[in-house]
Scaffold this motif. Structure first.
Motif, PDB file in Angstrom:
ATOM      1  N   ILE A 181      -7.689  -5.902  -8.972  1.00 51.33           N
ATOM      2  CA  ILE A 181      -8.171  -6.816  -9.769  1.00 51.33           C
ATOM      3  C   ILE A 181      -8.733  -5.972 -10.986  1.00 51.33           C
ATOM      4  CG2 ILE A 181     -10.100  -8.304 -10.454  1.00 51.33           C
ATOM      5  CD1 ILE A 181     -10.267  -8.752  -7.406  1.00 51.33           C
ATOM      6  N   ILE A 182      -8.497  -6.043 -12.347  1.00 48.50           N
ATOM      7  CA  ILE A 182      -8.460  -5.148 -13.384  1.00 48.50           C
ATOM      8  C   ILE A 182      -9.351  -6.171 -14.506  1.00 48.50           C
ATOM      9  CG2 ILE A 182      -7.462  -3.931 -15.309  1.00 48.50           C
ATOM     10  CD1 ILE A 182      -4.978  -3.557 -12.987  1.00 48.50           C
ATOM     11  N   LEU A 230      -3.279   3.338 -15.877  1.00 48.63           N
ATOM     12  CA  LEU A 230      -4.235   2.339 -16.366  1.00 48.63           C
ATOM     13  C   LEU A 230      -5.604   3.332 -16.640  1.00 48.63           C
ATOM     14  CD1 LEU A 230      -4.114  -0.792 -14.260  1.00 48.63           C
ATOM     15  CD2 LEU A 230      -3.141  -0.506 -16.514  1.00 48.63           C
ATOM     16  N   GLU A 231      -5.926   4.316 -15.926  1.00 55.27           N
ATOM     17  CA  GLU A 231      -6.929   4.993 -16.411  1.00 55.27           C
ATOM     18  C   GLU A 231      -6.551   6.123 -17.627  1.00 55.27           C
ATOM     19  OE1 GLU A 231      -8.109   7.091 -12.543  1.00 55.27           O
ATOM     20  OE2 GLU A 231      -9.375   5.274 -11.947  1.00 55.27           O
ATOM     21  N   CYS A 249     -13.888  -0.777 -13.995  1.00 51.55           N
ATOM     22  CA  CYS A 249     -13.165  -2.207 -14.223  1.00 51.55           C
ATOM     23  C   CYS A 249     -11.824  -2.227 -13.222  1.00 51.55           C
ATOM     24  CB  CYS A 249     -12.801  -2.144 -15.659  1.00 51.55           C
ATOM     25  SG  CYS A 249     -14.037  -2.046 -16.854  1.00 51.55           S
ATOM     26  N   ILE A 250     -11.618  -1.296 -12.455  1.00 49.96           N
ATOM     27  CA  ILE A 250     -10.451  -1.576 -11.671  1.00 49.96           C
ATOM     28  C   ILE A 250     -10.843  -1.850 -10.252  1.00 49.96           C
ATOM     29  CG2 ILE A 250      -8.451  -0.422 -10.585  1.00 49.96           C
ATOM     30  CD1 ILE A 250      -8.384   1.175 -13.361  1.00 49.96           C
ATOM     31  N   PHE A 251     -10.416  -2.761  -9.533  1.00 48.43           N
ATOM     32  CA  PHE A 251     -11.106  -3.091  -8.176  1.00 48.43           C
ATOM     33  C   PHE A 251      -9.899  -3.292  -7.251  1.00 48.43           C
ATOM     34  CE2 PHE A 251     -13.054  -5.984  -5.045  1.00 48.43           C
ATOM     35  CZ  PHE A 251     -14.045  -4.994  -4.757  1.00 48.43           C
ATOM     36  N   ASN A 258       0.882  -1.266  -0.018  1.00 43.78           N
ATOM     37  CA  ASN A 258       0.006  -0.072  -0.142  1.00 43.78           C
ATOM     38  C   ASN A 258       0.903   1.202  -0.010  1.00 43.78           C
ATOM     39  OD1 ASN A 258      -2.071   1.443  -0.229  1.00 43.78           O
ATOM     40  ND2 ASN A 258      -3.031   1.210   1.983  1.00 43.78           N
ATOM     41  N   ASN A 259       1.493   1.614  -1.159  1.00 40.36           N
ATOM     42  CA  ASN A 259       2.035   3.063  -1.289  1.00 40.36           C
ATOM     43  C   ASN A 259       1.905   3.618  -2.552  1.00 40.36           C
ATOM     44  OD1 ASN A 259       3.251   1.303  -3.417  1.00 40.36           O
ATOM     45  ND2 ASN A 259       4.856   0.620  -2.234  1.00 40.36           N
ATOM     46  N   ALA A 260       2.777   4.642  -3.032  1.00 37.87           N
ATOM     47  CA  ALA A 260       2.345   5.602  -3.933  1.00 37.87           C
ATOM     48  C   ALA A 260       2.425   4.881  -5.381  1.00 37.87           C
ATOM     49  CB  ALA A 260       3.191   6.740  -4.140  1.00 37.87           C
ATOM     50  N   PHE A 261       3.094   3.859  -5.433  1.00 40.22           N
ATOM     51  CA  PHE A 261       3.201   3.109  -6.595  1.00 40.22           C
ATOM     52  C   PHE A 261       2.120   2.311  -7.372  1.00 40.22           C
ATOM     53  CE2 PHE A 261       7.712   2.869  -5.133  1.00 40.22           C
ATOM     54  CZ  PHE A 261       8.233   3.576  -6.243  1.00 40.22           C
ATOM     55  N   LEU A 262       0.960   2.067  -6.141  1.00 44.10           N
ATOM     56  CA  LEU A 262      -0.220   1.513  -6.618  1.00 44.10           C
ATOM     57  C   LEU A 262      -1.186   2.483  -7.036  1.00 44.10           C
ATOM     58  CD1 LEU A 262      -2.604  -0.618  -6.333  1.00 44.10           C
ATOM     59  CD2 LEU A 262      -2.808   0.215  -3.932  1.00 44.10           C
ATOM     60  N   GLU A 263      -1.170   3.681  -6.666  1.00 46.80           N
ATOM     61  CA  GLU A 263      -1.888   4.944  -7.287  1.00 46.80           C
ATOM     62  C   GLU A 263      -1.426   5.348  -8.318  1.00 46.80           C
ATOM     63  OE1 GLU A 263      -4.452   5.992  -5.555  1.00 46.80           O
ATOM     64  OE2 GLU A 263      -3.985   4.745  -3.729  1.00 46.80           O
ATOM     65  N   LEU A 264       0.070   5.325  -8.736  1.00 50.79           N
ATOM     66  CA  LEU A 264       0.577   5.789 -10.020  1.00 50.79           C
ATOM     67  C   LEU A 264      -0.200   4.715 -11.167  1.00 50.79           C
ATOM     68  CD1 LEU A 264       3.893   6.791  -9.057  1.00 50.79           C
ATOM     69  CD2 LEU A 264       2.261   8.308  -9.967  1.00 50.79           C
ATOM     70  N   ALA A 265      -0.035   3.376 -10.564  1.00 46.43           N
ATOM     71  CA  ALA A 265      -0.313   2.263 -11.572  1.00 46.43           C
ATOM     72  C   ALA A 265      -1.832   2.343 -12.047  1.00 46.43           C
ATOM     73  CB  ALA A 265      -0.157   0.945 -10.715  1.00 46.43           C
ATOM     74  N   ILE A 266      -2.749   2.959 -10.988  1.00 47.33           N
ATOM     75  CA  ILE A 266      -4.063   2.770 -11.181  1.00 47.33           C
ATOM     76  C   ILE A 266      -4.324   4.069 -12.099  1.00 47.33           C
ATOM     77  CG2 ILE A 266      -6.354   3.293 -10.305  1.00 47.33           C
ATOM     78  CD1 ILE A 266      -5.372   1.620  -7.891  1.00 47.33           C
ATOM     79  N   SER A 267      -3.767   5.128 -11.779  1.00 44.93           N
ATOM     80  CA  SER A 267      -3.920   6.555 -12.590  1.00 44.93           C
ATOM     81  C   SER A 267      -3.351   6.198 -14.142  1.00 44.93           C
ATOM     82  CB  SER A 267      -3.155   7.800 -11.959  1.00 44.93           C
ATOM     83  OG  SER A 267      -1.964   7.535 -12.005  1.00 44.93           O
TER      84      SER A 267
END
Length: 152
Positions: free
Chosen positions: A125-126, A20-21, A29-31, A9-18
């Motif tokens: 989950i994507i 992908l968006e 579609c991102i959970f 649970n860090n900033a890399f998760l947020e960066l990956a989600i953004s």
């Protein structure tokens, strides 16, 4: 297709989600599912069905052997004889070794008994098309995912 990934649970998760968006994967579609951390302490004594590989008798057995040899050697001089003093030495050595091992596990290695290393704290989950799976996988790995799997 579904792509599963685990992250800390860090900033890399947020960066990956953004990222992908940005590339067209919709937010619905991102959970992301955060995992609960262990609340209770890990057990010290092993059971029949679970073992962590540590033992309390290793030092005790070594000291029991050493003390038995010393007790038997000295027993030739003492009144009870070498057999009794060898057995007494073995029992004393085992007890001392057991106490030493118990002390090291309870006091010195208390911090090591906690879960150590990197832990998956969020499952991502994507849901995506089969044509974008490689891109999604590349984005997840480049943002330090701990593990990635895909399911059709």
């Amino acid at each position: 297709m579904q792509v599963f990934a685990t992250f800390e649970n860090n900033a890399f998760l947020e960066l990956a989600i953004s990222k992908l968006e940005e590339k067209g994967i919709q937010r619905k579609c991102i959970f992301a599912v955060p995992l609960d951390k262990r609340q209770d302490e890990r057990k010290i004594v092993d059971t029949l069905h679970r073992s962590d590989g540590t033992t309390f008798v290793d030092i005790g057995m070594a000291l029991a052997t050493a003390f038995a040899v010393i007790g038997a050697s000295i027993g030739f001089i003492l009144t009870w004889g070498p057999i009794y003093w060898g057995l007494i030495g073995a029992v004393v050595g085992f007890i001392i070794g057991f106490i030493i091992r118990l002390f090291t596990e309870l006091v010195l290695k208390k911090k090591k008994r906690r879960l150590k290393g990197k832990h998956a704290e969020v499952i991502l989950i994507i849901e995506c098309q089969e044509s974008t799976v490689e891109f999604v996988e590349h984005v997840l790995w480049s943002h330090y995912a701990l593990g990635v799997a895909k399911v059709k």
